[in-house]
Design a protein around this motif. Structure first.
Motif, short mmCIF file in Angstrom:
data_model
loop_
_atom_site.label_atom_id
_atom_site.label_comp_id
_atom_site.label_asym_id
_atom_site.label_seq_id
_atom_site.Cartn_x
_atom_site.Cartn_y
_atom_site.Cartn_z
N PRO A 1 53.90 51.37 67.03
CA PRO A 1 54.80 50.58 67.88
C PRO A 1 56.05 50.13 67.14
N ALA A 2 55.92 49.87 65.83
CA ALA A 2 57.10 49.46 65.06
C ALA A 2 58.14 50.58 65.01
N VAL A 3 57.68 51.83 64.91
CA VAL A 3 58.60 52.97 64.93
C VAL A 3 59.35 53.02 66.25
N SER A 4 58.64 52.80 67.34
CA SER A 4 59.30 52.83 68.66
C SER A 4 60.35 51.72 68.77
N TYR A 5 60.00 50.53 68.32
CA TYR A 5 60.96 49.43 68.39
C TYR A 5 62.16 49.68 67.48
N LEU B 1 50.87 59.72 52.10
CA LEU B 1 51.77 60.22 53.16
C LEU B 1 51.95 59.17 54.26
N ILE B 2 50.88 58.47 54.61
CA ILE B 2 50.99 57.41 55.61
C ILE B 2 51.92 56.31 55.10
N GLY B 3 51.65 55.83 53.89
CA GLY B 3 52.47 54.76 53.33
C GLY B 3 53.92 55.18 53.15
N GLY B 4 54.11 56.41 52.67
CA GLY B 4 55.47 56.90 52.49
C GLY B 4 56.21 57.04 53.81
N GLY B 5 55.53 57.55 54.83
CA GLY B 5 56.15 57.68 56.15
C GLY B 5 56.53 56.32 56.72
N ALA C 1 61.17 52.63 57.66
CA ALA C 1 61.80 51.31 57.62
C ALA C 1 63.23 51.39 57.12
N THR C 2 63.54 52.41 56.32
CA THR C 2 64.89 52.52 55.75
C THR C 2 65.73 53.60 56.44
N ALA C 3 65.13 54.32 57.40
CA ALA C 3 65.86 55.39 58.08
C ALA C 3 67.01 54.81 58.90
N SER C 4 68.11 55.56 58.94
CA SER C 4 69.29 55.09 59.67
C SER C 4 69.68 56.01 60.82
N SER C 5 68.86 57.02 61.11
CA SER C 5 69.15 57.93 62.21
C SER C 5 67.87 58.30 62.92
N LEU C 6 68.00 58.73 64.18
CA LEU C 6 66.81 59.10 64.96
C LEU C 6 66.13 60.35 64.45
N PRO C 7 66.85 61.41 64.00
CA PRO C 7 66.16 62.56 63.41
C PRO C 7 65.33 62.18 62.19
N ALA C 8 65.85 61.29 61.37
CA ALA C 8 65.09 60.84 60.21
C ALA C 8 63.84 60.08 60.65
N ALA D 1 61.72 46.86 60.90
CA ALA D 1 61.69 47.40 59.54
C ALA D 1 60.70 46.64 58.67
N LEU D 2 60.65 45.32 58.84
CA LEU D 2 59.67 44.51 58.09
C LEU D 2 58.25 44.93 58.44
N ALA D 3 57.97 45.14 59.73
CA ALA D 3 56.63 45.55 60.14
C ALA D 3 56.26 46.90 59.52
N LEU D 4 57.21 47.80 59.42
CA LEU D 4 56.94 49.10 58.81
C LEU D 4 56.67 48.97 57.31
N LEU D 5 57.40 48.10 56.63
CA LEU D 5 57.14 47.89 55.21
C LEU D 5 55.77 47.25 54.99
N VAL D 6 55.41 46.31 55.85
CA VAL D 6 54.08 45.70 55.75
C VAL D 6 52.99 46.74 56.00
N SER D 7 53.22 47.61 56.98
CA SER D 7 52.21 48.65 57.26
C SER D 7 52.07 49.61 56.08
#
Length: 429
Positions: A33-37, A86-90, A95-102, A172-178
């Motif tokens: 859900p954090a990715v979607s937001y 891979l999960i943690g890296g993704g 969280a740091t991505a700046s474009s939708l393709p990324a 982005a914070l939620a993604l870093l926590v995940s």
């Protein structure tokens, strides 16, 4: 008189695996859900969000079978830390991505990591559990997934807010926590794979059972379809219950509680899997749970009150808790010797296809026939799963199909459904 050699590990490995799976699944359930937001914060529309979510399920389709092949003829444990990384890296890179393709790319990396972890973990359970204990152990293993699915979305919801234009920062914070939650899984990944639990095909590294042969084995297609139907029901229920709530003026907080009730009931089911199997038998339990689940899914489309809906979802969650672990055992027992990990990978491939096709089909049906229609579709899917459970839920034991001696199969006591891997290798020697 010398003592008999120990051929099976203790139970500690399963507890550590459940804990690691809970962290890994919790990270994914929090991140999705954090990715979607975060994608919305970057300017994505509904279609773009759907594409990004679909990449999570689509990318792993291309590597599931090769990973299963590799695991059939080697160790499973290395896939677990690889999956966690891979999960943690993704999560962190999303969280740091700046474009939708990324965002889409890192979502795919996350899905690949989840696939690696699950294939390795399921293969370990299949190898190290006595045949008569596989239903119980797979049930306990999937408790980890249910715990992650219960806690992850709640944690994400507590961190993400759109107030004051903070959606980009809080997602982005939620993604870093995940990512940190995923890393916590590494603390439990020690001494999980028993030294003697090498691949069933370890002595035949060049032997590959064709995928067509695996899919043509009685019981494998049934296990794959049952798993697909149950997972589709869980996913669509999660995605469309908020829509139903909106149409019936049910508050979002109440919808969240209803979904948590469903997840809690699933955990409760898996905790009592062993007595249920003793009471009903695996074929009857699988058939009855799918049949009752079909009726309850269709019933969600009815305009019932919130208390009645809560009872229905509680019972439905309990029924849906049966299908996943028993479908794993069905596939493992039915698969040809030396191809069990590949068969489990094919089951996961079916799950991913269901995760892509079921929501898309549900969206089309909902647009044409109303928000209750997808739940009727789920009822039909689970009804088909009930029929397959009745016909194929008790697939013939692998020992019976491969001609293993009665003494080998009896090593695990009355009612064993196949020789353990260690015993099979001992006989070959």
């Amino acid at each position: 008189m010398p003592s008999a050699p120990r051929t099976r590990p203790g139970r500690g490995w399963l507890l550590r695996l459940v804990i690691a799976f809970a962290f890994a699944q919790g990270a994914v359930s929090m991140a999705r859900p954090a990715v979607s937001y975060r994608a919305l914060a970057l300017g994505a529309d509904e279609t773009a969000v759907g594409v990004i979510a679909g990449v999570y399920a689509l990318l792993p389709l291309f590597v599931a079978v090769p990973l299963g092949r590799r695991t059939d003829h080697g160790r499973c444990a290395p896939l677990l830390p690889l999956g966690v990384l891979l999960i943690g890296g993704g999560c962190a890179l999303s969280a740091t991505a700046s474009s939708l393709p990324a965002m889409a790319a890192w979502s795919g990396v996350m899905g690949l990591g989840h696939l690696c972890f699950v294939i390795g973990a399921q293969s370990i359970v299949a190898r190290q559990s006595a045949p008569a204990e596989q239903d119980r152990d797979f049930g306990h293993f999937t408790i980890g997934a249910s715990l992650g699915q219960l806690v992850g979305p709640v944690a994400a919801g507590g961190l993400i807010t759109a107030e004051g234009g903070a959606l980009d920062r809080t997602s982005a914070l939620a993604l870093l926590v995940s990512a940190g939650v995923a890393a916590a899984a590494l603390t439990s990944l020690w001494r999980i794979e028993h030294r003697t639990a090498t691949g069933s095909g370890a002595g035949k590294p060049d032997h590959k059972v064709p995928v067509r042969s695996i899919l043509g084995t009685r019981g494998v297609p049934a296990g794959i379809f049952i798993s697909l139907a149950v997972l589709s029901a869980t996913d669509i229920l999660t995605a469309y219950l908020p829509v139903v709530g909106e149409h019936r003026s049910i508050a979002p907080a109440t919808v969240g509680l209803l979904l948590s009730l469903r997840a809690a009931a699933t955990i409760a089911c898996r905790l009592v899997m062993t007595p249920l199997l003793r009471l009903l038998g695996r074929r009857a339990l699988l058939t009855v749970s799918c049949l009752l689940g079909a009726l309850l899914c269709a019933g969600v489309a009815l305009p019932v009150s919130v208390p009645v809906l809560a009872v229905m979802l509680g019972v439905l969650g309990f029924c849906l808790g049966v299908g996943q672990p028993l479908s794993m055992t069905t596939v493992v027992r039915a698969a040809p010797e030396g191809a069990r990990s590949t068969a489990l990978a094919l089951r996961l491939t079916g799950n991913r296809l269901g995760q892509v096709a079921a929501p898309a089909g549900a969206g089309l049906i909902a647009g044409a026939a109303g928000v209750g229609a997808p739940f009727v579709l789920l009822g039909v899917l689970l009804l088909g799963a009930a029929g397959l459970g009745l016909r194929g839920g008790g697939a013939p034991p692998a020992a019976a199909r491969t001609g293993a001696s009665p003494g080998t199969a009896a090593a695990d006591g009355p009612g064993a459904d196949g020789a353990p891997e260690v015993s099979a290798r001992s006989n070959r020697r």
